[in-house]
Design a protein around this motif. Sequence first.
Motif, PDB file in Angstrom:
ATOM      1  N   ARG A  63       0.876  -1.166   0.000  1.00  0.00           N
ATOM      2  CA  ARG A  63       0.000   0.000   0.000  1.00  0.00           C
ATOM      3  C   ARG A  63       0.916   1.219   0.000  1.00  0.00           C
ATOM      4  O   ARG A  63       1.651   1.451   0.961  1.00  0.00           O
ATOM      5  N   SER A  64       0.890   1.954  -1.113  1.00  0.00           N
ATOM      6  CA  SER A  64       1.787   3.085  -1.272  1.00  0.00           C
ATOM      7  C   SER A  64       1.177   4.096  -2.229  1.00  0.00           C
ATOM      8  O   SER A  64       0.443   3.725  -3.151  1.00  0.00           O
ATOM      9  N   ASP A  65       1.516   5.355  -2.015  1.00  0.00           N
ATOM     10  CA  ASP A  65       1.093   6.408  -2.934  1.00  0.00           C
ATOM     11  C   ASP A  65       2.082   6.561  -4.085  1.00  0.00           C
ATOM     12  O   ASP A  65       1.840   7.327  -5.015  1.00  0.00           O
ATOM     13  N   GLU A  66       3.195   5.837  -4.017  1.00  0.00           N
ATOM     14  CA  GLU A  66       4.199   5.911  -5.079  1.00  0.00           C
ATOM     15  C   GLU A  66       3.703   5.208  -6.337  1.00  0.00           C
ATOM     16  O   GLU A  66       2.895   4.278  -6.278  1.00  0.00           O
ATOM     17  N   ASP A  67       4.220   5.624  -7.453  1.00  0.00           N
ATOM     18  CA  ASP A  67       3.927   5.018  -8.744  1.00  0.00           C
ATOM     19  C   ASP A  67       4.435   3.575  -8.761  1.00  0.00           C
ATOM     20  O   ASP A  67       5.503   3.279  -8.215  1.00  0.00           O
ATOM     21  N   ARG A  68       3.687   2.694  -9.404  1.00  0.00           N
ATOM     22  CA  ARG A  68       4.080   1.282  -9.479  1.00  0.00           C
ATOM     23  C   ARG A  68       5.474   1.124 -10.090  1.00  0.00           C
ATOM     24  O   ARG A  68       6.269   0.305  -9.641  1.00  0.00           O
ATOM     25  N   ALA A  69       5.771   1.914 -11.108  1.00  0.00           N
ATOM     26  CA  ALA A  69       7.085   1.818 -11.767  1.00  0.00           C
ATOM     27  C   ALA A  69       8.217   2.109 -10.793  1.00  0.00           C
ATOM     28  O   ALA A  69       9.274   1.470 -10.852  1.00  0.00           O
ATOM     29  N   ALA A  70       8.027   3.044  -9.882  1.00  0.00           N
ATOM     30  CA  ALA A  70       9.059   3.367  -8.887  1.00  0.00           C
ATOM     31  C   ALA A  70       9.265   2.190  -7.930  1.00  0.00           C
ATOM     32  O   ALA A  70      10.401   1.883  -7.535  1.00  0.00           O
ATOM     33  N   LEU A  71       8.183   1.510  -7.586  1.00  0.00           N
ATOM     34  CA  LEU A  71       8.284   0.355  -6.691  1.00  0.00           C
ATOM     35  C   LEU A  71       8.984  -0.802  -7.398  1.00  0.00           C
ATOM     36  O   LEU A  71       9.839  -1.472  -6.814  1.00  0.00           O
ATOM     37  N   VAL A  72       8.634  -1.026  -8.668  1.00  0.00           N
ATOM     38  CA  VAL A  72       9.287  -2.082  -9.454  1.00  0.00           C
ATOM     39  C   VAL A  72      10.781  -1.800  -9.571  1.00  0.00           C
ATOM     40  O   VAL A  72      11.612  -2.706  -9.421  1.00  0.00           O
ATOM     41  N   GLU A  73      11.133  -0.562  -9.813  1.00  0.00           N
ATOM     42  CA  GLU A  73      12.545  -0.193  -9.925  1.00  0.00           C
ATOM     43  C   GLU A  73      13.288  -0.463  -8.621  1.00  0.00           C
ATOM     44  O   GLU A  73      14.391  -1.010  -8.622  1.00  0.00           O
ATOM     45  N   ALA A  74      12.679  -0.097  -7.493  1.00  0.00           N
ATOM     46  CA  ALA A  74      13.316  -0.324  -6.189  1.00  0.00           C
ATOM     47  C   ALA A  74      13.514  -1.812  -5.939  1.00  0.00           C
ATOM     48  O   ALA A  74      14.573  -2.245  -5.460  1.00  0.00           O
TER      49      ALA A  74
END
Length: 63
Positions: free
Chosen positions: A43-54
């Motif tokens: 559960r995050s307000d961050e963009d999915r792409a940013a999470l995938v990158e991390a």
Amino acid sequence: MHEFHIPTMTCGHCASRVSTALKRVDPACEVRVDMPQRKLSVRSDEDRAALVEALSEAGYPPA
């Protein structure tokens, strides 16, 4: 809620590293790990792409 399948997440240490990587991107995110299924709910307000990158940079790219 973002859901990911992380095939390389095999133990508690992996789950800890995944959580740490995500919290670097979004310190307020909530992470739930389903180890038997190797799934991750975030559960995050961050963009999915940013999470995938991390996750990928930490060595745990989603399938």
